[in-house]
Design an enzyme around this catalytic site. Structure first.
Site: not given
Ligand code: GLN
Length: 492
Positions: A79, A159, A183
């Site tokens: 990532k 994400s 995410s």
């Molecule tokens: N969807 C969540 C957010 O936008 C979690 C994102 C994540 O876990 N990095 O904050």
């Protein structure tokens, strides 16, 4: 011979050990697959082909001399949130420009120590803020999955959308990901892959671009529960460079995947039965409960009474921490700079052009909830709710060994479908954020497909530091589900 790219990590390592193929051949097969797929899927934002080939040759030599590491010669995707020495790391944000770290994150360094190699960097939501991979500076990742006969582009989730898409589309053996509010688990659920967010502190955060430091955890996205266990084994471990890294010894995660779950008690939290939950999610959950029962578990209805406050609490705590973490991007030290007439206007111009809209929204929310006069009403209150959520977990785990829930409230949605409604997007995280606020480990695994043939995931939540039980329960559910669906390779 079967297509090398479709092997699991465990099978690929086995094949190399038996000299059926080399890491160089495996790596070439992945690089070819990436070349074909990436123009359509946009999963990789950097491909490090030369480095990957050199590392594969070195791995083959090491294996030949009898010095193979646990992941020797395994090609992985990383990532873009992880700092990688000499390879651009941008968190998919314009503000990082062409930032090329001079150091390696601890998690990736651990993987290389064990012989794994990098194919490239994976797309993601900007600074890991999002649930659809649509906030990336590089544009969205397109899911390899499609609904029935439709050719509409779907989200792989976010994400870690690039990580999930790359694993699902056979563009790596496994990938690193991070999970601040879901995410790892939500994209895994959307793409028919396995993802685990370990206990907070299991994986070092050193060298991972920070989003919300008290919630951020790294973990793998993989093709099977066993693969996830093997990857986590390498990624995790104490690191003196992260003050929140746990000193606890690592158990053998892979061994846990073959342990019987007979006699365990699985908790079913009534608060996760939310209003308007689609019938297919209800059905998936009921199916998961039946599988656990068949495997010899006792099913127990439990209550996590503060669940409904978890999402609003997350959307106070995460932006608050983000607003302070992202203060460092001012055009002076990292990445991009837009010059102004003086220092302050340079800061302003850099931040206005460097951060995307969602990131700006989070910084504004975070600054607001931390500001004098509102701090007590929002941030302090959220911290108190967090303590209550922790009590919920402690009480639950006094009665059960693991908790079973759906991973997401729906299957994958189309790109663009929720783009202009942040609250609809935030609702995606309803089942995942609690484990981040409390630090508990949680895994998502594919369990069924919906009426359109899209994957649906179950979530197994464990006691703090008890990933082993999660792996045992998940492996048993994986076996019962025997989920074999794969996306059709329409991009080839
Ligand atoms: N969807 C969540 C957010 O936008 C979690 C994102 C994540 O876990 N990095 O904050």
């Amino acid at each position: 011979m079967t297509d090398l790219t479709s092997l699991t990590l465990a099978a690929a390592l086995d094949g190399m050990e038996k000299k059926q193929f080399s890491s160089a051949e495996l790596t070439d097969a992945f690089l070819k697959a990436i070349d074909q797929a990436n123009p359509k899927l946009n999963a990789y934002v950097v491909v490090t082909a030369d480095k990957a080939r050199a590392a594969a040759n070195a791995s083959d030599a090491k294996r030949a001399s009898g010095k193979a590491g646990a992941l020797e010669g395994a090609p992985l995707g990383i990532k873009d949130l992880f700092c990688t020495e000499g390879v651009r790391a941008t968190a998919a944000s314009n503000i990082l420009g062409e930032f090329t770290p001079t150091y390696e994150s601890t998690v990736t360094a651990n993987l290389w120590r064990d012989g794994a190699l990098m194919l490239g960097k994976l797309n993601m939501d900007e600074f890991a803020m999002g649930s659809s991979n649509e906030t990336s500076r590089f544009g969205p990742v397109v899911s390899p999955w499609r609904r029935g006969n439709s050719d509409a582009s779907l989200t792989p989730g976010g994400s870690s959308g690039g990580s999930a898409a790359a694993v699902a589309a056979d563009l790596c053996l496994g990938a690193t990901a991070t999970d601040t509010g879901g995410s790892i688990r939500q994209p895994a659920a959307f793409t028919g892959t396995v993802g685990i967010k370990p206990t907070y502190g299991r994986c070092s955060r050193w060298g991972i671009v920070a989003f919300a430091s008290s919630l951020d955890q790294a973990g793998p996205i993989a093709k099977s529960v066993e693969d996830a266990a093997m990857l986590l084994q390498s990624m995790a471990g104490h690191d003196a460079k992260d003050s929140t890294s746990l000193p606890n010894a690592l158990p053998n995660f892979r061994a846990a995947t073959t342990k019987s779950i007979k006699g365990m008690t699985i908790g079913i939290p009534k608060e996760y039965r939310v209003d308007g939950m689609p019938e297919e999610i209800e059905k998936l959950w009921a199916q998961g409960i039946a599988w656990a029962k068949d495997a010899g578990c006792t099913i127990k209805d439990i209550s996590l009474p503060h669940t409904k406050y978890a999402l609003p609490t997350y959307y106070i705590v995460a932006p608050a921490e983000a607003s302070s973490n992202l203060a460092r991007y001012d055009g002076m030290r990292y990445g991009a700079r837009v010059g102004g007439k003086d220092l302050n206007s340079t800061y302003e111009a850099t931040r206005a052009s460097g951060f995307g809209r969602e990131v700006q929204r989070r910084i504004m929310i975070g600054t607001y909830v931390l500001s004098a006069g509102y701090y007590d009403a929002y941030y302090l209150r959220a911290q108190k709710v967090r303590a209550r959520l922790n009590e919920d977990m402690t009480n639950a785990f006094a009665q059960v060994d693991a908790i079973l829930t759906p991973a997401t409230p729906s299957a994958a949605f189309a790109l663009g479908e929720k783009g202009d409604d942040p609250v609809a997007m935030y609702l995606n995280d309803i089942f995942t954020v609690t484990a981040n606020l409390t630090g508990n480990p949680a895994l998502a695994l594919p369990a069924a497909t919906d009426a359109n043939g899209l994957p649906l995931g179950l979530q197994v939540i464990g006691k703090a530091l008890d990933e082993e039980t999660i792996f045992s329960v998940s492996a048993a559910l994986e076996k019962a589900a025997s989920f074999r669906a794969k996306p059709a390779k329409w991009w080839v």
